[in-house]
Design a protein around this motif. Sequence first.
Motif, PDB file in Angstrom:
ATOM      1  N   ARG A 174       1.042  -1.410   0.236  1.00  0.00           N
ATOM      2  CA  ARG A 174      -0.193  -0.583  -0.403  1.00  0.00           C
ATOM      3  C   ARG A 174       1.513   1.276   0.032  1.00  0.00           C
ATOM      4  NH1 ARG A 174      -2.772   1.653   4.504  1.00  0.00           N
ATOM      5  NH2 ARG A 174      -1.894  -0.002   5.496  1.00  0.00           N
ATOM      6  N   ARG A 175       1.703   1.200   1.039  1.00  0.00           N
ATOM      7  CA  ARG A 175       2.807   2.878   1.222  1.00  0.00           C
ATOM      8  C   ARG A 175       3.825   1.943   1.628  1.00  0.00           C
ATOM      9  NH1 ARG A 175       2.834   6.782   4.994  1.00  0.00           N
ATOM     10  NH2 ARG A 175       2.349   5.981   6.373  1.00  0.00           N
ATOM     11  N   PRO A 176       4.748   2.006   0.736  1.00  0.00           N
ATOM     12  CA  PRO A 176       6.554   1.792   0.800  1.00  0.00           C
ATOM     13  C   PRO A 176       7.261   2.535   2.429  1.00  0.00           C
ATOM     14  CG  PRO A 176       6.197   1.767  -1.848  1.00  0.00           C
ATOM     15  CD  PRO A 176       4.659   2.541  -0.921  1.00  0.00           C
ATOM     16  N   LEU A 177       7.280   1.961   3.070  1.00  0.00           N
ATOM     17  CA  LEU A 177       8.368   2.484   4.073  1.00  0.00           C
ATOM     18  C   LEU A 177       9.449   3.143   3.451  1.00  0.00           C
ATOM     19  CD1 LEU A 177       9.203   1.285   7.778  1.00  0.00           C
ATOM     20  CD2 LEU A 177      10.606   2.782   6.262  1.00  0.00           C
ATOM     21  N   ALA A 178      10.252   2.622   2.657  1.00  0.00           N
ATOM     22  CA  ALA A 178      11.515   3.167   2.378  1.00  0.00           C
ATOM     23  C   ALA A 178      11.524   2.889   0.899  1.00  0.00           C
ATOM     24  CB  ALA A 178      12.535   2.574   3.356  1.00  0.00           C
ATOM     25  N   GLU A 179      12.965   2.980   0.024  1.00  0.00           N
ATOM     26  CA  GLU A 179      12.847   2.516  -1.416  1.00  0.00           C
ATOM     27  C   GLU A 179      13.769   1.086  -1.438  1.00  0.00           C
ATOM     28  OE1 GLU A 179      12.228   4.603  -4.621  1.00  0.00           O
ATOM     29  OE2 GLU A 179      13.361   2.958  -5.586  1.00  0.00           O
ATOM     30  N   ARG A 229       9.298  15.265   2.756  1.00  0.00           N
ATOM     31  CA  ARG A 229       9.678  16.761   3.031  1.00  0.00           C
ATOM     32  C   ARG A 229      10.548  17.716   2.955  1.00  0.00           C
ATOM     33  NH1 ARG A 229       6.255  14.916   6.913  1.00  0.00           N
ATOM     34  NH2 ARG A 229       6.857  16.237   8.416  1.00  0.00           N
ATOM     35  N   ALA A 230      11.703  16.776   3.176  1.00  0.00           N
ATOM     36  CA  ALA A 230      12.766  18.342   2.912  1.00  0.00           C
ATOM     37  C   ALA A 230      13.454  18.451   2.107  1.00  0.00           C
ATOM     38  CB  ALA A 230      13.849  17.675   4.035  1.00  0.00           C
ATOM     39  N   GLY A 231      12.792  17.089   0.881  1.00  0.00           N
ATOM     40  CA  GLY A 231      12.922  16.709  -0.583  1.00  0.00           C
ATOM     41  C   GLY A 231      13.692  16.021  -0.869  1.00  0.00           C
ATOM     42  N   ALA A 232      13.981  15.099   0.541  1.00  0.00           N
ATOM     43  CA  ALA A 232      14.856  13.320  -0.026  1.00  0.00           C
ATOM     44  C   ALA A 232      14.281  13.094  -1.795  1.00  0.00           C
ATOM     45  CB  ALA A 232      14.744  12.977   1.000  1.00  0.00           C
ATOM     46  N   LEU A 233      14.535  12.332  -2.385  1.00  0.00           N
ATOM     47  CA  LEU A 233      14.321  12.060  -3.912  1.00  0.00           C
ATOM     48  C   LEU A 233      14.340  10.494  -3.122  1.00  0.00           C
ATOM     49  CD1 LEU A 233      13.674  12.909  -6.849  1.00  0.00           C
ATOM     50  CD2 LEU A 233      15.989  12.119  -6.983  1.00  0.00           C
ATOM     51  N   ARG A 234      14.949   9.795  -2.409  1.00  0.00           N
ATOM     52  CA  ARG A 234      15.357   8.882  -2.129  1.00  0.00           C
ATOM     53  C   ARG A 234      15.740   8.685  -0.775  1.00  0.00           C
ATOM     54  NH1 ARG A 234      18.343   3.636  -4.985  1.00  0.00           N
ATOM     55  NH2 ARG A 234      18.928   2.149  -2.914  1.00  0.00           N
ATOM     56  N   VAL A 235      14.555   7.635  -0.028  1.00  0.00           N
ATOM     57  CA  VAL A 235      14.813   7.819   1.414  1.00  0.00           C
ATOM     58  C   VAL A 235      15.458   5.640   1.690  1.00  0.00           C
ATOM     59  CG1 VAL A 235      13.950   7.306   3.821  1.00  0.00           C
ATOM     60  CG2 VAL A 235      14.163   9.447   2.373  1.00  0.00           C
ATOM     61  N   ASP A 236      16.855   5.390   2.613  1.00  0.00           N
ATOM     62  CA  ASP A 236      16.450   3.990   2.087  1.00  0.00           C
ATOM     63  C   ASP A 236      16.672   4.028   4.363  1.00  0.00           C
ATOM     64  OD1 ASP A 236      16.951   3.202  -0.720  1.00  0.00           O
ATOM     65  OD2 ASP A 236      19.249   3.350  -0.237  1.00  0.00           O
ATOM     66  N   LEU A 237      16.875   2.731   4.967  1.00  0.00           N
ATOM     67  CA  LEU A 237      16.080   2.502   5.860  1.00  0.00           C
ATOM     68  C   LEU A 237      17.393   1.274   6.150  1.00  0.00           C
ATOM     69  CD1 LEU A 237      15.338   2.163   8.518  1.00  0.00           C
ATOM     70  CD2 LEU A 237      13.742   0.857   7.848  1.00  0.00           C
ATOM     71  N   TYR A 238      18.267   1.052   6.631  1.00  0.00           N
ATOM     72  CA  TYR A 238      19.137   0.547   7.485  1.00  0.00           C
ATOM     73  C   TYR A 238      19.187   0.353   8.878  1.00  0.00           C
ATOM     74  CZ  TYR A 238      22.478   2.094   3.320  1.00  0.00           C
ATOM     75  OH  TYR A 238      22.229   2.191   2.162  1.00  0.00           O
ATOM     76  N   ALA A 239      18.665  -1.124   9.031  1.00  0.00           N
ATOM     77  CA  ALA A 239      18.062  -0.923  10.615  1.00  0.00           C
ATOM     78  C   ALA A 239      19.178  -2.265  11.399  1.00  0.00           C
ATOM     79  CB  ALA A 239      17.017  -1.275  11.688  1.00  0.00           C
ATOM     80  N   VAL A 240      19.598  -2.547  12.310  1.00  0.00           N
ATOM     81  CA  VAL A 240      20.517  -3.644  12.605  1.00  0.00           C
ATOM     82  C   VAL A 240      19.546  -4.790  13.345  1.00  0.00           C
ATOM     83  CG1 VAL A 240      21.630  -4.459  14.817  1.00  0.00           C
ATOM     84  CG2 VAL A 240      22.692  -2.191  13.997  1.00  0.00           C
ATOM     85  N   VAL A 245      13.966  -1.697  14.660  1.00  0.00           N
ATOM     86  CA  VAL A 245      13.041  -1.431  13.978  1.00  0.00           C
ATOM     87  C   VAL A 245      11.443  -2.204  14.206  1.00  0.00           C
ATOM     88  CG1 VAL A 245      11.551  -0.886  11.828  1.00  0.00           C
ATOM     89  CG2 VAL A 245      13.673  -0.002  12.171  1.00  0.00           C
ATOM     90  N   THR A 246      10.448  -1.569  14.888  1.00  0.00           N
ATOM     91  CA  THR A 246       9.475  -2.440  15.669  1.00  0.00           C
ATOM     92  C   THR A 246       8.518  -2.362  15.019  1.00  0.00           C
ATOM     93  OG1 THR A 246      10.142  -1.980  17.802  1.00  0.00           O
ATOM     94  CG2 THR A 246       8.386  -3.311  18.089  1.00  0.00           C
ATOM     95  N   THR A 247       7.660  -1.450  15.207  1.00  0.00           N
ATOM     96  CA  THR A 247       6.137  -1.604  14.336  1.00  0.00           C
ATOM     97  C   THR A 247       6.533  -0.761  12.909  1.00  0.00           C
ATOM     98  OG1 THR A 247       5.771   0.717  15.205  1.00  0.00           O
ATOM     99  CG2 THR A 247       4.707  -1.407  15.667  1.00  0.00           C
ATOM    100  N   GLY A 248       7.769  -0.550  12.981  1.00  0.00           N
ATOM    101  CA  GLY A 248       7.775   0.530  11.781  1.00  0.00           C
ATOM    102  C   GLY A 248       7.631   2.476  11.331  1.00  0.00           C
ATOM    103  N   HIS A 249       6.201   2.094  12.903  1.00  0.00           N
ATOM    104  CA  HIS A 249       6.162   3.451  13.185  1.00  0.00           C
ATOM    105  C   HIS A 249       7.100   5.141  12.741  1.00  0.00           C
ATOM    106  CE1 HIS A 249       2.528   1.863  12.588  1.00  0.00           C
ATOM    107  NE2 HIS A 249       2.417   1.611  14.110  1.00  0.00           N
TER     108      HIS A 249
END
Length: 234
Positions: A69-74, A220-231, A205-209
Amino acid sequence: MPFLYRWSKTVQTHLFGPACVLCHGTAPLTHDLCADCQADLPWLDAACHHCALAMPTAATERVCRDCRRRPLAEQALAALHYRAPVDWLITRLKFNARMPHARVLGDLLAERIVASDLDRPDWLVPVPLHARNLRERGFNQAERIARRIAGPLDTPLAVHAVQRGRNTQRQSTLAASARRANVRDAFVCHQDLTGAHVAIVDDVVTTGHTARALAACLRRAGALRVDLYAVARA
Ligand SMILES: [Zn+2]
Ligand SMILES: [Zn+2]
């Protein structure tokens, strides 16, 4: 006797090399974790590409229901499942300031990212703590981990890009339904990120909220792509 403890640790390190943070056996000079304990960690192999939620190995398309529905990160990458002994390593880092744990966890995450085919981001953005929590704890564990991966990835940290504005309650104290509302609009971004590729760095990352709210702020600050790295991913 913290002094005596530190002193005996120093002597031990000089005589035998660093001790493994899990079994206290001899660890390699660069690692703080022995090879056996590293091999036994709960590695996360099959996960959603967008939020790192564990998925069945057999799943052909690795995108979870929420992210369809709505990807958290690319692209999202978590190195480990949030279970023993990873939960213990992270809890002791946060609440007992065990800094060798940040080194171990950061190195494990860095190895995973370097071995992946993910594009390198322009900036690493550790999930900020609220100023009051930072004062109480004295450090931000996500930032310590991000500092550890910045070198191997050759990527700078944007430590002051984002602030945790509203003083949110600790997510773990809330029911799942209240967590999303708790972190909505919690972050304020001060850096112009127009066109940038950024990667959020978090310990767990637990619920991801929280990660979703931060990702929205970065976009909103203009980032074109947001990835996520978590241990680790719960
Ligand atoms: Zn060990
Ligand atoms: Zn997902």
